[in-house]
Structure formats: C-alpha cells, structure tokens
Design a protein around this motif. Structure first.
Motif, PDB file in Angstrom:
ATOM      1  N   CYS A  95     -38.322  72.250 -13.905  1.00  0.00           N
ATOM      2  CA  CYS A  95     -38.587  71.322 -13.254  1.00  0.00           C
ATOM      3  C   CYS A  95     -38.759  70.263 -12.986  1.00  0.00           C
ATOM      4  N   MET A  96     -38.797  68.943 -13.351  1.00  0.00           N
ATOM      5  CA  MET A  96     -39.726  67.859 -13.751  1.00  0.00           C
ATOM      6  C   MET A  96     -39.754  67.299 -12.237  1.00  0.00           C
ATOM      7  N   GLN A  97     -38.955  67.504 -11.415  1.00  0.00           N
ATOM      8  CA  GLN A  97     -39.065  67.284  -9.676  1.00  0.00           C
ATOM      9  C   GLN A  97     -40.128  68.408  -9.105  1.00  0.00           C
ATOM     10  N   CYS A  98     -39.734  69.272  -9.428  1.00  0.00           N
ATOM     11  CA  CYS A  98     -40.359  70.525  -8.317  1.00  0.00           C
ATOM     12  C   CYS A  98     -41.816  70.832  -9.191  1.00  0.00           C
ATOM     13  N   SER A  99     -42.291  70.098 -10.579  1.00  0.00           N
ATOM     14  CA  SER A  99     -42.894  70.694 -10.999  1.00  0.00           C
ATOM     15  C   SER A  99     -43.229  72.519 -11.815  1.00  0.00           C
ATOM     16  N   LYS A 100     -41.891  73.128 -11.305  1.00  0.00           N
ATOM     17  CA  LYS A 100     -42.479  74.417 -12.096  1.00  0.00           C
ATOM     18  C   LYS A 100     -41.174  74.445 -12.964  1.00  0.00           C
ATOM     19  N   THR A 101     -41.159  76.425 -13.251  1.00  0.00           N
ATOM     20  CA  THR A 101     -40.238  77.153 -13.529  1.00  0.00           C
ATOM     21  C   THR A 101     -39.443  77.568 -12.717  1.00  0.00           C
ATOM     22  N   VAL A 102     -37.898  76.748 -12.366  1.00  0.00           N
ATOM     23  CA  VAL A 102     -36.719  77.289 -12.568  1.00  0.00           C
ATOM     24  C   VAL A 102     -35.806  78.519 -13.275  1.00  0.00           C
ATOM     25  N   PRO A 103     -35.289  79.603 -12.691  1.00  0.00           N
ATOM     26  CA  PRO A 103     -34.330  80.396 -13.420  1.00  0.00           C
ATOM     27  C   PRO A 103     -32.748  79.550 -13.723  1.00  0.00           C
ATOM     28  N   VAL A 104     -32.025  79.330 -14.690  1.00  0.00           N
ATOM     29  CA  VAL A 104     -31.478  78.885 -15.010  1.00  0.00           C
ATOM     30  C   VAL A 104     -30.384  79.883 -15.706  1.00  0.00           C
ATOM     31  N   THR A 105     -28.933  79.646 -15.661  1.00  0.00           N
ATOM     32  CA  THR A 105     -27.946  80.702 -15.489  1.00  0.00           C
ATOM     33  C   THR A 105     -26.804  79.860 -17.235  1.00  0.00           C
ATOM     34  N   GLN A 106     -26.881  78.545 -17.211  1.00  0.00           N
ATOM     35  CA  GLN A 106     -26.304  77.929 -17.777  1.00  0.00           C
ATOM     36  C   GLN A 106     -27.039  76.487 -18.943  1.00  0.00           C
ATOM     37  N   ARG A 107     -27.128  76.151 -19.561  1.00  0.00           N
ATOM     38  CA  ARG A 107     -27.557  75.149 -20.426  1.00  0.00           C
ATOM     39  C   ARG A 107     -27.678  73.788 -19.478  1.00  0.00           C
ATOM     40  N   PHE A 108     -26.748  73.379 -18.595  1.00  0.00           N
ATOM     41  CA  PHE A 108     -26.979  71.868 -17.977  1.00  0.00           C
ATOM     42  C   PHE A 108     -26.664  72.666 -16.901  1.00  0.00           C
ATOM     43  N   ASP A 109     -27.343  72.772 -16.155  1.00  0.00           N
ATOM     44  CA  ASP A 109     -27.414  74.115 -15.078  1.00  0.00           C
ATOM     45  C   ASP A 109     -28.297  72.672 -14.063  1.00  0.00           C
ATOM     46  N   ALA A 110     -27.612  72.594 -12.616  1.00  0.00           N
ATOM     47  CA  ALA A 110     -29.242  72.108 -12.178  1.00  0.00           C
ATOM     48  C   ALA A 110     -30.001  72.906 -11.684  1.00  0.00           C
ATOM     49  N   CYS A 111     -31.276  72.095 -11.526  1.00  0.00           N
ATOM     50  CA  CYS A 111     -32.048  72.966 -11.040  1.00  0.00           C
ATOM     51  C   CYS A 111     -31.859  72.908  -9.570  1.00  0.00           C
ATOM     52  N   PRO A 112     -31.872  75.040  -9.055  1.00  0.00           N
ATOM     53  CA  PRO A 112     -31.309  75.997  -7.498  1.00  0.00           C
ATOM     54  C   PRO A 112     -32.831  75.629  -7.000  1.00  0.00           C
ATOM     55  N   ASP A 113     -33.946  74.653  -6.946  1.00  0.00           N
ATOM     56  CA  ASP A 113     -33.932  74.481  -5.649  1.00  0.00           C
ATOM     57  C   ASP A 113     -33.800  72.594  -5.478  1.00  0.00           C
ATOM     58  N   CYS A 114     -33.280  71.922  -6.499  1.00  0.00           N
ATOM     59  CA  CYS A 114     -34.220  70.460  -5.658  1.00  0.00           C
ATOM     60  C   CYS A 114     -32.797  69.676  -6.760  1.00  0.00           C
ATOM     61  N   GLY A 115     -31.467  70.388  -6.953  1.00  0.00           N
ATOM     62  CA  GLY A 115     -30.706  69.779  -7.833  1.00  0.00           C
ATOM     63  C   GLY A 115     -30.532  68.748  -8.537  1.00  0.00           C
ATOM     64  N   SER A 116     -31.620  68.849  -8.933  1.00  0.00           N
ATOM     65  CA  SER A 116     -32.202  67.849 -10.581  1.00  0.00           C
ATOM     66  C   SER A 116     -31.528  68.165 -11.892  1.00  0.00           C
ATOM     67  N   TYR A 117     -31.321  67.224 -11.923  1.00  0.00           N
ATOM     68  CA  TYR A 117     -30.754  67.871 -13.735  1.00  0.00           C
ATOM     69  C   TYR A 117     -31.926  67.091 -14.597  1.00  0.00           C
ATOM     70  N   GLN A 118     -33.085  66.599 -14.441  1.00  0.00           N
ATOM     71  CA  GLN A 118     -34.271  66.742 -15.076  1.00  0.00           C
ATOM     72  C   GLN A 118     -35.042  67.757 -15.501  1.00  0.00           C
ATOM     73  N   LEU A 119     -33.814  69.136 -15.825  1.00  0.00           N
ATOM     74  CA  LEU A 119     -34.543  70.060 -16.677  1.00  0.00           C
ATOM     75  C   LEU A 119     -35.160  70.080 -18.224  1.00  0.00           C
ATOM     76  N   GLN A 120     -35.942  70.917 -18.379  1.00  0.00           N
ATOM     77  CA  GLN A 120     -35.858  71.266 -19.389  1.00  0.00           C
ATOM     78  C   GLN A 120     -36.350  73.163 -19.986  1.00  0.00           C
ATOM     79  N   VAL A 121     -34.936  72.974 -20.450  1.00  0.00           N
ATOM     80  CA  VAL A 121     -35.290  74.772 -21.494  1.00  0.00           C
ATOM     81  C   VAL A 121     -36.290  75.175 -21.908  1.00  0.00           C
ATOM     82  N   THR A 122     -36.724  76.919 -21.104  1.00  0.00           N
ATOM     83  CA  THR A 122     -38.281  77.018 -21.932  1.00  0.00           C
ATOM     84  C   THR A 122     -37.643  78.149 -22.479  1.00  0.00           C
TER      85      THR A 122
END
Ligand SMILES: [Zn+2]
Length: 113
Positions: free
Chosen positions: A73-100
C-alpha cells in the motif's frame, strides 16, 4: 476450461525437466497457487488427473499450497493482506495497491524417481 491448459503447461515443464534431470516418473507435485491468481483448485486437481493420464506423471499426487494475496500500500507504506486483485487497503481504504504475492501459480517442488 482455463485450468486444463494450465495443467498442460505444468505437464510440459515436468516432461522438459525429466530430460534435463534424468527422472522417469513424477510421484508428487507441489503446486503453489496464489489466492489472487484466479485459478480454481478443484479444477486444477481434475485437470491434472486428465492431462497426466498416460504420461510420466500418471497417478502422481498433486499437493496444492495456497498462497495468500499480499499487496504494497503506497499510502500506508507497508504490505497488507488482500483477498481480491482490486481490493482496497484494509487499513486505509486506498486503491493504490501493488500486488506483491499471491497472483501466480508455480511448481514449488517435485518428488521424482
Ligand atoms: Zn493502506
């Protein structure tokens, strides 16, 4: 069925490696399947049995290792768990996620003879 061609791809790798590594039978295949890859585990099991029939991997066990999805997550600057490819960040709700992690399928290990 999409999984059928994926199974054919796995078999090609097994046959290719057999020549290089000098084995004649595949007994177990450990396959990593990411939760975000869109690959159906049950369809893979079915396809694997069909595709390997009459090959060096006939009757081989297919062990599936499910890999959880992760994104940066670019907003949180950390790795977050996601269950779908286009999920929002579970912490901040941002969609600026890069699947790793969790968006691919690969052979992890083989038991051969
Ligand atoms: Zn975030």
């Amino acid at each position: 069925m999409h999984e059928m061609s994926l199974c054919e791809g796995v078999l090609l790798i097994l046959e290719d490696n057999a020549g290089k590594q000098g084995y004649r039978r595949v007994k177990t295949v450990w396959l990593e399947i990411g939760n975000l890859s869109g690959v159906e585990v049950e369809a893979m099991r079915f396809g694997f049995d069909v595709v390997t029939n009459g090959t060096l991997a006939e009757g081989a066990n297919l062990e599936i290792i499910e890999v959880p999805g992760e994104a940066w997550c670019m907003q949180c600057s950390k790795t977050v768990p996601v269950t779908q490819r286009f999920d929002a960040c579970p912490d901040c709700g941002s969609y600026q996620l890069q699947v790793t992690a969790g968006d691919e399928m690969k052979i992890k290990e083989l038991e051969v003879e």
